[in-house]
Design a protein around this motif. Structure first.
Motif: not given
Length: 330
Positions: A145-150
């Motif tokens: 999820r964090l990498l998608e936001w990044h």
């Protein structure tokens, strides 16, 4: 300045209890400091060298390509806003309050957002700051999820800043191995897991160009020679890491059990603390302080953070205090 846990001297003066008689559970630190290595005289007598092996030890420990040592991750929190022009910053809240404070102080427009609001606001942000696992809620977000936001931020030249101060017990959730990507900045704290907060050491993990810019802001010799020796020794103590992870996880679960036994069910936590929302937060905080037990109070949402007791005598003392509170407040 914002108020933090660990203000034991202030509590001791207020309650008239000597500092040495307190059980300090106000900070989310491992209560078992790593053994200190012998510090050679040259580390005290000479200016620090940056090719002494500390950076390599940190890269191996975190699984990162490149790191920048700083005098505690707090130093990086305060300096990162200098590396961008003004813009809009989202801070996943509630979290460590210094993040929002640093960006506001630097003139950025800051919006504190809840987890379920991030996707709605993300495309209007220049920077998103996430503490993972979060302090004080203990919320852990999956790397995917964090990498998608990044990815969404990086497409527009934005940043994702992930504060992983409490990540050492769950390295499989860390973004350290991705921190070489443009627009992803990972902060790591040394003092919490290693139980050595007074050392003032942290690391920034990011792509080379950004670390170079940040190093110019940090200036030369930001981390002392003795700290570099100590940090390298601790980062390379693989057996010590396993021991610290195991005993903190056992203690954290024991803390949950103790609190629940007295009618306090934590709403969140991680391996180094538990977080309790209760209408009784201020009353319980004051009662425990009168017993010489210091907790971390968050007035704005009526919650408390409990750190880990270190020894069996500390567990007994905490249990007895909670029992006494329940007798007074059934």
């Amino acid at each position: 300045m914002l108020e933090h846990g660990g203000r034991l001297r202030k509590a001791a003066l207020e309650q008239g209890i000597p500092e040495e008689d307190w059980l300090d559970l106000s900070s989310g630190l491992a209560p078992w400091p790593f053994p200190l290595p012998q510090i050679p005289l040259r580390a005290w007598a000479r200016l620090p060298e940056t090719d002494d092996g500390l950076e390599q030890a940190a890269c191996e420990y975190y699984g990162a390509r490149e790191v920048l040592p700083v005098a505690g991750s707090q130093a990086a929190i305060q300096l990162l806003p200098r590396l961008r022009r003004t813009g809009k910053v989202g801070v996943l809240s509630p979290c460590y309050a210094e993040h929002a404070q640093a960006w506001r102080r630097a003139g950025y427009r800051v919006r504190e957002v809840l987890e379920q609001e991030v996707d709605f606001f993300l495309d209007s942000l220049d920077v998103l700051v996430v503490v993972n696992p979060n302090n004080p809620t203990g919320l852990s977000l999956p790397p995917e999820r964090l990498l998608e936001w990044h990815g969404r931020l990086a497409q527009r030249g934005g940043w994702l800043v992930v504060d992983e101060a409490f990540m050492d017990n769950t390295p499989e959730l860390s973004l350290a191995g991705h921190a070489h990507q443009v627009g992803l900045i990972v902060l790591r704290s040394f003092g919490k897991f290693f139980g050595l907060a007074g050392v003032r050491l942290g690391f920034v993990l990011a792509e080379h160009r950004l670390l170079k810019l940040l190093a110019e802001q940090v200036g030369p010799w930001a981390v002392s020679g003795p700290t570099r020796v100590l940090g390298q020794a601790c980062l390379q103590d693989v057996a010590g890491h396993a021991r610290q992870r195991q005993r903190s996880e056992v203690a954290s679960q024991r803390l949950v059990d103790v609190l629940e036994r007295h009618g306090f069910k934590p709403q969140g936590g991680c391996a180094l603390f538990q977080w309790l929302i209760t209408a009784e937060a201020e009353r319980l905080h004051q009662f425990m302080a009168r017993q010489g037990i210091l907790l971390r109070l968050f007035v704005h949402n009526s919650s408390l953070r409990f750190g880990l007791p270190a020894e069996e005598a500390d567990w007994v003392r905490l249990e007895q205090a909670l029992l006494a509170y329940r007798k007074d407040h059934p």
